[in-house]
Design a protein around this motif. Structure first.
Motif, short mmCIF file in Angstrom:
data_model
loop_
_atom_site.label_atom_id
_atom_site.label_comp_id
_atom_site.label_asym_id
_atom_site.label_seq_id
_atom_site.Cartn_x
_atom_site.Cartn_y
_atom_site.Cartn_z
N LEU A 116 -37.79 -39.35 -2.62
CA LEU A 116 -37.73 -37.94 -2.25
C LEU A 116 -36.49 -37.72 -1.39
O LEU A 116 -36.34 -38.36 -0.35
N SER A 117 -35.61 -36.84 -1.80
CA SER A 117 -34.43 -36.54 -1.01
C SER A 117 -33.94 -35.15 -1.35
O SER A 117 -34.21 -34.62 -2.43
N TYR A 118 -33.21 -34.58 -0.40
CA TYR A 118 -32.64 -33.25 -0.61
C TYR A 118 -31.48 -33.05 0.37
O TYR A 118 -31.31 -33.82 1.33
N VAL A 119 -30.69 -32.02 0.13
CA VAL A 119 -29.52 -31.72 0.95
C VAL A 119 -29.80 -30.46 1.76
O VAL A 119 -30.34 -29.47 1.25
N ILE A 120 -29.45 -30.50 3.04
CA ILE A 120 -29.61 -29.34 3.91
C ILE A 120 -28.25 -28.91 4.45
O ILE A 120 -27.31 -29.70 4.51
N THR A 121 -28.17 -27.65 4.84
CA THR A 121 -26.96 -27.09 5.44
C THR A 121 -27.33 -26.44 6.77
O THR A 121 -28.30 -25.68 6.84
N GLY A 122 -26.56 -26.73 7.81
CA GLY A 122 -26.80 -26.10 9.09
C GLY A 122 -26.42 -24.62 9.03
O GLY A 122 -25.34 -24.27 8.57
N VAL A 123 -27.32 -23.75 9.48
CA VAL A 123 -27.10 -22.31 9.45
C VAL A 123 -26.96 -21.74 10.84
O VAL A 123 -26.09 -20.91 11.11
N ARG A 124 -27.80 -22.19 11.75
CA ARG A 124 -27.81 -21.65 13.12
C ARG A 124 -28.00 -22.80 14.09
O ARG A 124 -28.89 -23.63 13.92
N ARG A 125 -27.16 -22.84 15.11
CA ARG A 125 -27.20 -23.96 16.06
C ARG A 125 -28.51 -23.92 16.84
O ARG A 125 -29.14 -22.88 17.02
#
Length: 396
Positions: A116-125
């Motif tokens: 199980l894996s996925y990619v995340i993106t930082g949106v708000r600190r």
């Protein structure tokens, strides 16, 4: 986190159809409709038992490819899910993500790849929680479903984005900071390659044998003590300068925090020792060319919010003026700007996200190089760079 209903849309439809059949059976005296209605009642009940009775337990461990996620940066999350059940169910999994992190955190279970894996993106600190992991299974008829959570949450820190900035057009040395190079003439030798004559008390392990052979007398490696010029970055986060915090982030404040991080890291790369404080004098970070210092500053800036009041700048600076001085503020008028005095800083740069008419001119009169801070942080930095003596009108 909203829970799913036990019955699917199809299951709820079956129950309603069963009720309609029972009512219609009594109305038209058709016993067959009564049997159909009972069957439609029985099927959802059986489906409910099929998905609810099996006992399932499991553990979840997550690994994130980067310790700190920068806003707009991609990072991969790998999930190790150890499910204990009588039989491996087929369904859909998803990891619960906060609004401050974007990504497609789900898929089919069990996965074809076995991982199980996925990619995340930082949106708000900020510091946020990822998880728990949810597993959704449906009975063969698609009438009932079960969504169960597994494992603990995992903390993820989203830090402000750091931009590449142009180098200072002037070098600030001993005149503004504490730049100097001094040599230790006595005591233990050091690892520096500069040789000097042996003096009683020097360690024999520090003898510079090549210089000794060349000069015919004992020489030791001389210690060179260097200190970098100081730089100061001030983030004015007093409540009066910014909009009240709401559900969504203040874009101007986020830009200011990003410039604060970018300026501090950039000045360290240029050879300065950098102190980062807020307008109340609280230390946010001290950068001395160590990676831990950089990470510590970014974590501190990940949690900073507008609050409190500001102190006057000479009090913040103290008795020793820095070399470069970067002051980042929000809403500022002419009167506020007139009170900002760089107090002898050799390269004073003022950034404001919302400057009122006359504010920047008042600041320039007191020795600031100024720029309005918009979406393009690198451009604002270049606009505020102090000019070399004799070039342009900006004071140094």
């Amino acid at each position: 986190m909203r829970r799913r209903r036990t019955l699917t849309g199809r299951g709820a439809g079956a129950l309603l159809a069963g009720v309609a059949c029972v009512v219609l059976a009594n109305a038209v005296a058709a016993p067959i409709l009564l049997y159909v209605g009972l069957l439609l009642f029985l099927l959802p009940a059986l489906s409910f038992l099929v998905v609810r009775i099996p006992r399932r337990t499991g553990t979840v461990a997550r690994q994130i490819s980067t310790d700190l996620i920068t806003v707009s940066e991609l990072s991969r999350v790998t999930v190790r899910f150890n499910l204990r059940a009588i039989r491996i169910p087929h369904g859909l999994w998803r990891d619960v993500l906060p609004d401050a992190v974007a990504g497609e955190s789900g898929g089919e279970y069990p996965p074809r790849s076995g991982q199980l894996s996925y990619v995340i993106t930082g949106v708000r600190r900020g510091i946020w929680q990822i998880g728990p992991l949810m597993l959704r299974t449906v009975d063969p008829f698609g009438l009932a479903q079960r969504e169960q959570e597994f494992g603990e949450t995992r903390t993820v820190t989203v830090v402000p984005e750091v931009f590449t900035l142009a180098p200072l057009t002037v070098r600030v040395g001993a005149a503004g900071g504490t730049a100097h190079t001094s040599s230790s003439r006595l005591g233990q030798g050091s690892d520096n390659l500069s040789p000097r004559h042996y003096i009683s008390g020097d360690s024999m392990r520090r003898i510079h044998w090549r210089a000794t052979a060349h000069r015919g007398q004992l020489m030791v490696r001389q210690e060179e003590e260097e200190s970098s010029p100081d730089a100061l970055v001030v983030l004015d986060r007093s409540a009066a300068r910014w909009d009240r915090p709401g559900h969504s982030a203040d874009a101007r404040f986020e830009t200011a925090v990003s410039l604060c991080a970018s300026a501090a890291i950039h000045l360290v790369q240029e050879g300065y020792s950098v102190d980062v404080i807020d307008s109340a004098g609280n230390v946010l970070g001290e950068l001395r060319r160590h990676e831990d210092d950089r990470d510590g500053l970014l974590v501190a800036l990940a949690m900073v919010t507008p609050r409190g009041d500001s102190r006057d700048l000479p009090t913040l600076i103290g008795g020793t003026p820095p070399g470069p001085l970067v002051y980042i503020t929000g809403r500022i008028d002419e009167e506020d700007a007139a009170l900002l005095r760089p107090s002898g800083a050799a390269a004073a740069m003022l950034f404001a996200t919302e400057a009122q008419p006359g504010a920047m001119a008042a600041a320039t009169a007191h020795g600031w190089s100024t720029a309005e801070l918009g979406e393009d942080i690198a451009d604002a930095w270049e606009d505020a760079l102090p000019q070399r003596p004799g070039v342009g009108d900006a004071p140094v």
